[in-house]
Design a protein around this motif. Structure first.
Motif, short mmCIF file in Angstrom:
data_model
loop_
_atom_site.label_atom_id
_atom_site.label_comp_id
_atom_site.label_asym_id
_atom_site.label_seq_id
_atom_site.Cartn_x
_atom_site.Cartn_y
_atom_site.Cartn_z
N GLY A 98 -10.13 -6.22 -35.76
CA GLY A 98 -10.32 -7.54 -35.20
C GLY A 98 -9.29 -7.82 -34.13
N ASN A 99 -9.13 -9.06 -33.82
CA ASN A 99 -8.29 -9.46 -32.70
C ASN A 99 -6.83 -9.48 -33.11
N TYR B 32 -8.62 -12.81 -27.69
CA TYR B 32 -7.28 -12.24 -27.80
C TYR B 32 -7.07 -11.39 -26.58
N PHE B 33 -6.01 -11.69 -25.84
CA PHE B 33 -5.81 -11.04 -24.54
C PHE B 33 -4.37 -10.52 -24.45
N SER B 85 9.35 -1.22 -13.34
CA SER B 85 8.43 -0.26 -12.72
C SER B 85 7.73 0.54 -13.82
N ALA B 86 6.42 0.38 -13.91
CA ALA B 86 5.63 0.96 -15.00
C ALA B 86 4.16 0.71 -14.67
N THR B 87 3.30 1.19 -15.56
CA THR B 87 1.88 0.86 -15.46
C THR B 87 1.56 -0.24 -16.46
N TYR B 88 0.84 -1.23 -16.02
CA TYR B 88 0.50 -2.37 -16.86
C TYR B 88 -1.02 -2.40 -17.08
N PHE B 89 -1.40 -2.58 -18.33
CA PHE B 89 -2.81 -2.66 -18.69
C PHE B 89 -3.09 -4.01 -19.34
N CYS B 90 -4.14 -4.68 -18.89
CA CYS B 90 -4.66 -5.80 -19.66
C CYS B 90 -5.71 -5.26 -20.62
N ALA B 91 -6.03 -6.02 -21.63
CA ALA B 91 -7.02 -5.58 -22.61
C ALA B 91 -7.68 -6.79 -23.24
N ALA B 92 -8.82 -6.54 -23.83
CA ALA B 92 -9.54 -7.59 -24.54
C ALA B 92 -10.35 -6.91 -25.64
N PRO B 93 -10.70 -7.64 -26.68
CA PRO B 93 -11.47 -7.02 -27.76
C PRO B 93 -12.88 -6.67 -27.30
N ASN B 94 -13.44 -5.63 -27.90
CA ASN B 94 -14.84 -5.33 -27.66
C ASN B 94 -15.73 -6.38 -28.32
N GLN B 95 -17.02 -6.28 -28.11
CA GLN B 95 -17.93 -7.33 -28.57
C GLN B 95 -17.89 -7.50 -30.08
N GLY B 97 -15.30 -6.97 -31.82
CA GLY B 97 -13.96 -7.37 -32.22
C GLY B 97 -13.23 -6.32 -33.02
N THR B 98 -13.62 -5.06 -32.86
CA THR B 98 -13.05 -3.99 -33.69
C THR B 98 -12.07 -3.09 -32.94
#
Lengths: 113, 112
Positions: A98-99, B32-33, B85-95, B97-98
Motif C-alpha cells: 500500500g501507500n 502518497y507521493f 548532486s544526485a539523481t532524483y526520482f519522484c514516485a507514486a503508487p500504482n493503481q 496501491g501495491t
C-alpha cells in the motif's frame, strides 16, 4: 548505512551459471520487493512479497526465481541469464503493501558475461 | 499504462541556488507521493514524501509542493549544495496501491 542489506554487492556470472542474490531487513516490515535498474533509468518493479507470499510478478522471465524464506529474508535465484539482464538489482521493504514508504538497499551490481 | 512524468531530465544549478523538479501524475487515486535521492553506486533513499491532504511539506532545505487540481507535485531544494548532486526520482503508487511507479529521474548537478 541502509537498513536493507543486500549481498553480494557485485556479481559476475556466465550465462550458464546459477547464483542467488540475498536481501535482509530487520525493521519488521512485511512487504518486500525486487526491482531492476538499468543505468540512467528508474527502478522497474519485478516482484512483490506480502507476508511471505508472492503478491506481484511483473511478467518477469522464469530465469529469475524469487523466494521469501521468512519475513526478514528475500532471495532472487538466477539461472541461464542473458547479457541484457546485466543491471543493478535492488531490494526494498515497507511496513505493509500500500501507500507506505519503501526503504531500499544499495543493490547488487550484476554483470552477465 | 499509468505514468508519472518527471521534468527536467537534467538540471544544473549554482551553489546556493534553488533546484526545482516537477512531476505530473494521472491516477487520481494516488495518495502518497515520495521523492527519492540516489547517488552513484547506492540505492534510492527516501528523501521526503507528501499525502494530498496538505499542499506543502518542508524538511530542512527540501520542500514538496502539491497541486491536487493540476495533478502535479514538485521538489524544491533551497540553498543547493554540491553534495546535493544526485539523481532524483519522484514516485507514486500504482493503481492497486501495491507498489511504486517511478518517474524517469532528474540528474542534478550543483556547481561550486
Amino acid at each position: 548505512d541502509t537498513e536493507v542489506t543486500q549481498t553480494p554487492k557485485h556479481l559476475v556470472m556466465g550465462m550458464t551459471n546459477k547464483k542467488s542474490l540475498k536481501c535482509e531487513q530487520h525493521m519488521g516490515h512485511r512487504a518486500m520487493y525486487w526491482y531492476k535498474q538499468k543505468a540512467k533509468k528508474p527502478p522497474e518493479l519485478m516482484f512483490v512479497y506480502s507476508y511471505e507470499k508472492l503478491s506481484i510478478n511483473e511478467s518477469v522471465p522464469s530465469r529469475f526465481s524469487p523466494e521469501c524464506p521468512n519475513s526478514s529474508l528475500l532471495n532472487l535465484h538466477l539461472h541461464a541469464l542473458q547479457p541484457e539482464d546485466s543491471a543493478l538489482y535492488l531490494c526494498a521493504s515497507s511496513q505493509a503493501l500500500g501507500n507506505q514508504p519503501q526503504h531500499f538497499g544499495d543493490g547488487t551490481r550484476l554483470s552477465i558475461l | 499504462q499509468q505514468q508519472v512524468k518527471q521534468s527536467p531530465q537534467s538540471l544544473i544549478v549554482q551553489k546556493g541556488g534553488i533546484s526545482i523538479i516537477n512531476c505530473a501524475y494521472e491516477n487520481t487515486a494516488f495518495d502518497y507521493f515520495p521523492w527519492y535521492q540516489q547517488f552513484p553506486g547506492k540505492g534510492p533513499a527516501l528523501l521526503i514524501a507528501i499525502r494530498p491532504d496538505v499542499s506543502e511539506k518542508k524538511e530542512g532545505r527540501f520542500t514538496i509542493s502539491f497541486n491536487k487540481s493540476a495533478k502535479q507535485f514538485s521538489l524544491h531544494i533551497m540553498d543547493s549544495q554540491p553534495g546535493d548532486s544526485a539523481t532524483y526520482f519522484c514516485a507514486a503508487p500504482n493503481q492497486a496501491g501495491t507498489a511504486l511507479i517511478f518517474g524517469k529521474g532528474t540528474t542534478l548537478s550543483v556547481s561550486s
